[in-house]
Structures are given as structure tokens and as C-alpha cells.
Design a protein around this motif. Structure first.
Motif, PDB file in Angstrom:
ATOM      1  N   THR A  45     -22.018  -1.367   3.414  1.00  0.00           N
ATOM      2  CA  THR A  45     -20.694  -1.712   3.903  1.00  0.00           C
ATOM      3  C   THR A  45     -20.811  -2.953   4.776  1.00  0.00           C
ATOM      4  O   THR A  45     -21.877  -3.228   5.326  1.00  0.00           O
ATOM      5  N   VAL A  46     -19.724  -3.672   4.855  1.00  0.00           N
ATOM      6  CA  VAL A  46     -19.677  -4.833   5.747  1.00  0.00           C
ATOM      7  C   VAL A  46     -18.991  -4.399   7.036  1.00  0.00           C
ATOM      8  O   VAL A  46     -17.852  -3.927   7.019  1.00  0.00           O
ATOM      9  N   LEU A  47     -19.725  -4.525   8.128  1.00  0.00           N
ATOM     10  CA  LEU A  47     -19.235  -4.101   9.437  1.00  0.00           C
ATOM     11  C   LEU A  47     -18.810  -5.322  10.237  1.00  0.00           C
ATOM     12  O   LEU A  47     -19.537  -6.326  10.267  1.00  0.00           O
ATOM     13  N   GLU A  48     -17.676  -5.208  10.903  1.00  0.00           N
ATOM     14  CA  GLU A  48     -17.209  -6.314  11.744  1.00  0.00           C
ATOM     15  C   GLU A  48     -17.874  -6.182  13.116  1.00  0.00           C
ATOM     16  O   GLU A  48     -17.245  -5.813  14.104  1.00  0.00           O
ATOM     17  N   TRP A  98     -24.587  -3.703   6.252  1.00  0.00           N
ATOM     18  CA  TRP A  98     -25.474  -2.566   6.497  1.00  0.00           C
ATOM     19  C   TRP A  98     -25.830  -1.935   5.154  1.00  0.00           C
ATOM     20  O   TRP A  98     -24.970  -1.769   4.293  1.00  0.00           O
ATOM     21  N   ARG A 133     -24.601  11.047   3.960  1.00  0.00           N
ATOM     22  CA  ARG A 133     -23.605   9.965   3.866  1.00  0.00           C
ATOM     23  C   ARG A 133     -22.492  10.197   4.882  1.00  0.00           C
ATOM     24  O   ARG A 133     -22.050   9.264   5.562  1.00  0.00           O
ATOM     25  N   ASN A 134     -22.054  11.456   5.015  1.00  0.00           N
ATOM     26  CA  ASN A 134     -20.987  11.750   5.974  1.00  0.00           C
ATOM     27  C   ASN A 134     -21.453  11.507   7.411  1.00  0.00           C
ATOM     28  O   ASN A 134     -20.683  11.025   8.247  1.00  0.00           O
ATOM     29  N   TRP A 171     -23.583   9.293   8.241  1.00  0.00           N
ATOM     30  CA  TRP A 171     -23.570   7.824   8.383  1.00  0.00           C
ATOM     31  C   TRP A 171     -22.163   7.310   8.678  1.00  0.00           C
ATOM     32  O   TRP A 171     -21.981   6.345   9.415  1.00  0.00           O
ATOM     33  N   LEU A 172     -21.162   7.988   8.084  1.00  0.00           N
ATOM     34  CA  LEU A 172     -19.776   7.596   8.374  1.00  0.00           C
ATOM     35  C   LEU A 172     -19.459   7.827   9.853  1.00  0.00           C
ATOM     36  O   LEU A 172     -18.685   7.084  10.455  1.00  0.00           O
ATOM     37  N   GLU A 173     -20.071   8.873  10.409  1.00  0.00           N
ATOM     38  CA  GLU A 173     -19.881   9.123  11.845  1.00  0.00           C
ATOM     39  C   GLU A 173     -20.598   8.042  12.664  1.00  0.00           C
ATOM     40  O   GLU A 173     -20.075   7.575  13.680  1.00  0.00           O
ATOM     41  N   THR A 176     -21.351   4.881  11.734  1.00  0.00           N
ATOM     42  CA  THR A 176     -20.770   3.546  11.615  1.00  0.00           C
ATOM     43  C   THR A 176     -19.410   3.447  12.310  1.00  0.00           C
ATOM     44  O   THR A 176     -18.928   2.348  12.579  1.00  0.00           O
ATOM     45  N   ALA A 177     -18.817   4.619  12.609  1.00  0.00           N
ATOM     46  CA  ALA A 177     -17.513   4.606  13.290  1.00  0.00           C
ATOM     47  C   ALA A 177     -17.578   3.940  14.655  1.00  0.00           C
ATOM     48  O   ALA A 177     -16.570   3.436  15.151  1.00  0.00           O
ATOM     49  N   GLU A 206     -17.990  -1.096  15.197  1.00  0.00           N
ATOM     50  CA  GLU A 206     -16.986  -2.144  15.374  1.00  0.00           C
ATOM     51  C   GLU A 206     -16.322  -2.004  16.744  1.00  0.00           C
ATOM     52  O   GLU A 206     -16.044  -3.002  17.414  1.00  0.00           O
TER      53      GLU A 206
END
Lengths: 416, 123
Positions: free
Chosen positions: A210-213, A343, A369-370, A372-374, A376-377, A380
Motif C-alpha cells: 500500500t502507499v502510505l501518506e 509499504w 493481514r488484518n 497489519w491493517l491495525e 498501518t492505521a 498517516e
């Protein structure tokens, strides 16, 4: 956690010179808050491009991604303004080139994404602009209407090669004209500490990007400690008990540590999926496969090893002990510019033999994966917070020593 | 997209048939799309029926090599795969289609494509 029955570590254990107690970490790296300027200041990013990313060895592929002659990977590396072509030649060797036609600079292999895999049939790649043909080992093979150039020294017009070396199946490149160190010297004791695990046997790969700002170091740091696990992962890893972030090691520009833990409140479905993998000798926990310097006393509550490989790579070596059936997982953080980061997170399993093993892998992969979603939250939001100027420093506790260490190494490279 | 072309479930798993149309999808991307649009009630219904049958499903699938499934077993495999990804939404996330307090799942690209081990490839 107390394990009083365990024997003390032998004084002569190989690599024991890497070990650090918390007191030693505090003494060597300090306990003061650290400045956020390196994250906030775009001018520092420009320095990092030149002084870190153009000087250090960067992992760009695995040999298992390129199993056959002619297999290639195009990888965009905006941080060094480079499109990379990594390819396995007819002699079996993996080489890296600038993905640039020596005629007028077009990409030899076009790509629409940050990363593209393919196969060069007949051992050549051909530029689609004017049809110049290059061997997968680099030389310029043929040029349409060659006689119309008057003179053309084809021997000097091969693909421009980039220094490329392989360690344990991980392919690294170095953009420097002449690298200051070989890859082996650059990895140093890290190469020994992590060597010997059968990485290539774990060839079932789930890869997310994913592209993270945010600045690349915000993402790197977020994955560089276990302090966040009980809070951030309260959803996907509920009731994680007794997490112990231990076995701190300083390894030149790299560093490592171990996550032990007494497990979590396993959901009913997870218990059944995990049971499929744990019951299998092929996928079950294999602490015996860990290199001897990792979990040296073979504690049963070992989860995974958490290193930082300077500048932007992490290998969480688990050998099936942490997430069920997972051999290891990696993270990489590629700056796209000062405030944007690609990332990449990859889960590596051994190949499933039965249909049940594969669905069990789907479940474990989904849980991870879930999680990781936590993770990456936060990234940004953290970058917005740091850019706002509201704080000038970060407070780092003992379990965040990998961050403190990485910042020190960055500063030493920028000062060089 | 419907899954009506999938073969019937193997003998003994007929009770799961009502869930095939809604949930069984051949790819992770397809399973994501279904999951992201499911309601708490749909997660709960799927869980209530499938969870008591999970052990039987895994036992059946453990007896067949990954590349040797017959058509009925493939349907069971895809339904179990859907459950593998859906179960945490009922067990851990309170029936939410999103992971709570998380990054936007739609921004996460499964770069391995539709099956693990093959990156987005031109081969």
C-alpha cells in the motif's frame, strides 16, 4: 517470564558479543527523548536519498521469485530514481541492471506498477521503442538498421549493471559505483545470526502493498517494536498475554530482538485452523530450525525474531512458532518522496500439500493481514501529528530501542 | 456474479448449500468484496451454521491433495476459504465488515494476485 529451570547461556556461545541487557541498551543508546526532525524535515529526506539509499545494500527480490532462467523482476525505486531489472541469466546467475535502453533511455521492460514479474523467453529482452535486443546477462545483442548509425560500439552498449549480491536467497543491490563493503561485510554478524534457516522452502507467498501518506521512517518505526501489540491489536490479537520483548542485540548498523509471548485468547475457528497446521510436521512449530543464536535456549514461548536490517528491511523469523504455520514474514519501506511510502508486507509459508492446509493458511494470512491493517492505521495520523509541530521529540521506552538505534545509524550515515 | 456454476457440495455437506451462492468465490479479491459488503446478521448466520461443521470440512479437505480435488470438494474448499476469512468478523470484530480502528482495507493491494506465490505477473 521466568524460566528458572533453564541453563544459563554459555559464555562462549557464538555471537554472544551482540547481546545487550536493558541496562546496556540504556547506557549505549541513552534514554533521552529523540528529535522528530529527521521525519519532519524534507531536506533530510534529500540527504537520505544520497547518503543512505545510494550507499547501502537494499533487498529487492528473493531468488525464489526468479526460479528459472530468464525470470525477471522489474522494480521501481523512486528513492534512487531508478527502474531496476533483476534477471536470472542463462548461467543461472541473478544480476541487476538499470532497466534503461542504452539507445535513448527508454525502459527496456515496460511496467505499470511498482513491481512486475515476467519471463524473458529466448534469454533476451527487447526494447519496444526501436527494437534493441539485450541478453539477460547484459550485452547488447542486436540493433535494427545497425549500419545506419555509421558507427556503433555495441560492446560498450550493454545494459548498465548494478552491484547485486545474494544472501540466503534474498537479492540485494547497491547503487554505488563501487560499494564501500561487500554484502557479506555489510550484513556482518547479522548475516551469521540469521543464516541457515531454510528460507527458500517457504515458497508460498502472500504479498500486500500500500502507499502510505507518511515519511518512510514513521512506517519503519511502527513495525520496529512490540510495545504496541496489546493496544493496537486488541481487535485481531485479543488477550495477548505475557508479551516479552527481549534478547536485545546490537549488530553494527543492524539490530535485533526477540518477541516471546504466552499466546492469546484463540478464537474457536482459529483453534481449528491452527490445529491443521500444528498437527503437521511440515507446518508445525519448528524451533529446532531456528539459527542457534535466535531463541538460544529454545524457549517454548518464542514467537518471532524482530530485527531491523538497515536501512529499510525487517525479517520476522518465526519458524511456525508465532502465527500458526508461518515460516517468516517481512516488511519493507520504500520512500516515494518525503511524505509518501510504499509499504510491502509478505507472509511466507511452506507449500500446502492438502486442501485443508491451504484454507488454514488463508485463515492465518487473513488474521495477519488484518493485524497489519491495525498497524498501518496509525502511520498517516502520526505523520500529520509530527508535521504539525505539536511535538519536537518522541519518548522512547526500552522496547523501542530498535527505533533509537536506527535513528543513530541514520544520523551517522548522514554525517559521513 | 453468482456461483451457480459451482458443483454441488460433497455428500454429507448438503446443509451448507444455502451459503455457497452468497459466499463462495474463487479468489481473495472476490472473497474480500463479499466480506466487505456483508452485514453482522449475515456473518452471524454463516458462523452459526458453518462453525459446527468446520471440523468435518477440514477433515474432508485434509484427505485430499491441493491439486487433486474433485468438483464437489472444490466447492467445499471455496466455502471453507470464505469462512476462514469471514469468521474473525463475527468472533473478533463484532460483526463489522471492517476491522475496527484500521486502515482502509481497500487500499491494501494483494500483490500476489488471486493465488499466493504468484506475484502480479506477466507470465
Amino acid at each position: 517470564m521466568n524460566h528458572p529451570s533453564e541453563p544459563p547461556r554459555e559464555a562462549g556461545r557464538p555471537l554472544s558479543h551482540l547481546d545487550r541487557s536493558v541496562a546496556q541498551i540504556r547506557s549505549e543508546l541513552g534514554i533521552d527523548p529523540v528529535s522528530v526532525d529527521g521525519i519532519r524535515d524534507p531536506r533530510i529526506y534529500a540527504l537520505e536519498q544520497e547518503k543512505i539509499f545510494r550507499r547501502t545494500w537494499l533487498k529487492v527480490a528473493t531468488t525464489s521469485e526468479l526460479p528459472e532462467t530468464g525470470d525477471y523482476k522489474v522494480k521501481e525505486l523512486p528513492v534512487v530514481d531508478t527502474s531496476l531489472l533483476v534477471v536470472r541469466g542463462k548461467d543461472g546467475k541473478v544480476r541487476a541492471f538499470h532497466n534503461v535502453c542504452t539507445h535513448r533511455g527508454n525502459k527496456v521492460v515496460p511496467n505499470a506498477d511498482f513491481e512486475t514479474l515476467g519471463r524473458a523467453r529466448a534469454g533476451v529482452v527487447t526494447c519496444r521503442f526501436h527494437g534493441w535486443v539485450f541478453g539477460t546477462d547484459g550485452p547488447l545483442r542486436s540493433v535494427p538498421l545497425e549500419e545506419a548509425f555509421g558507427t556503433l560500439d555495441k560492446a560498450c552498449l550493454g545494459l548498465r549493471e548494478i552491484n547485486c549480491e545474494v544472501w540466503q536467497g534474498f537479492v540485494f543491490v547497491n547503487l554505488a559505483e563501487e560499494p564501500e563493503q561487500t554484502l557479506a561485510d555489510y550484513l556482518g554478524d547479522f548475516g551469521t545470526l540469521f543464516a541457515g534457516y531454510p528460507y527458500e522452502e517457504a515458497s508460498t507467498i502472500f504479498r500486500y502493498s500500500t502507499v502510505l501518506e507518511c515519511n518512510w521512517k514513521v512506517a519503519l518505526y511502527a513495525f520496529s517494536e512490540g510495545y504496541h501489540v496489546p493496544t493496537i491489536h486488541a481487535g485481531s490479537l485479543p488477550g495477548f498475554r505475557g508479551i516479552e520483548h527481549a534478547d536485545f542485540k546490537l549488530i553494527g548498523p543492524h539490530a535485533s530482538s526477540t518477541i516471546y509471548g504466552a499466546g492469546m485468547d484463540t478464537a474457536a475457528s482459529t483453534a481449528q485452523f491452527a490445529g491443521v497446521l500444528h498437527a503437521s510436521e511440515h507446518h508445525g512449530p519448528r524451533p529446532d530450525l531456528l539459527p542457534p543464536g535466535i531463541n538460544p535456549t529454545r524457549r517454548p514461548d518464542f514467537q518471532f525474531e524482530l530485527p531491523n536490517i538497515f536501512p529499510n528491511f525487517i525479517i520476522h523469523l518465526a519458524s511456525g512458532c508465532g502465527y500458526p504455520g508461518m515460516a517468516y514474514f517481512t516488511h519493507q519501506f520504500w520512500p516515494l518522496d518525503h511524505g509518501r511510502t510504499l509499504w510491502e508486507g509478505i507472509n511466507y509459508f511452506r507449500p500446502a500439500r492438502t486442501a485443508a492446509e491451504r484454507v488454514a493458511q488463508f485463515h492465518v494470512n487473513a488474521l495477519h493481514r488484518n493485524a497489519w491493517l491495525e498497524d498501518t492505521a496509525t502511520m498517516e495520523d502520526s505523520f500529520v501529528g509530527i508535521r504539525s509541530g505539536a511535538i519536537d521529540s518522541m519518548q522512547l521506552m526500552d522496547q523501542e530501542f530498535l527505533i533509537r538505534h536506527a535513528m543513530r545509524v541514520q544520523q551517522s550515515y548522514l554525517a559521513a | 456474479m453468482t456461483m451457480s456454476h459451482l458443483a454441488p457440495l460433497p455428500f454429507g455437506f448438503e446443509d451448507l448449500a444455502p451459503f455457497v451462492e452468497k459466499w463462495a468465490r474463487p479468489t481473495e479479491t472476490g472473497r474480500n468484496a463479499i466480506r466487505w459488503s456483508a452485514s453482522a446478521e449475515e456473518f452471524a448466520d454463516f458462523y452459526a451454521t458453518f462453525m459446527p461443521r468446520l471440523a468435518s470440512a477440514l477433515e474432508r479437505l485434509d484427505g485430499v491433495a491441493l491439486d487433486a480435488m474433485n468438483e464437489g470438494e472444490k466447492t467445499l474448499f471455496l466455502l471453507t476459504a470464505a469462512f476462514a476469512e469471514a469468521a474473525p468478523h463475527h468472533e473478533l470484530y463484532g460483526g463489522s465488515a471492517e476491522v475496527p480502528f484500521s486502515f482502509a482495507a481497500r487500499r491494501f493491494v494483494p500483490a500476489h494476485g488471486d493465488t499466493p506465490s504468484s506475484a502480479k505477473a506477466m507470465r
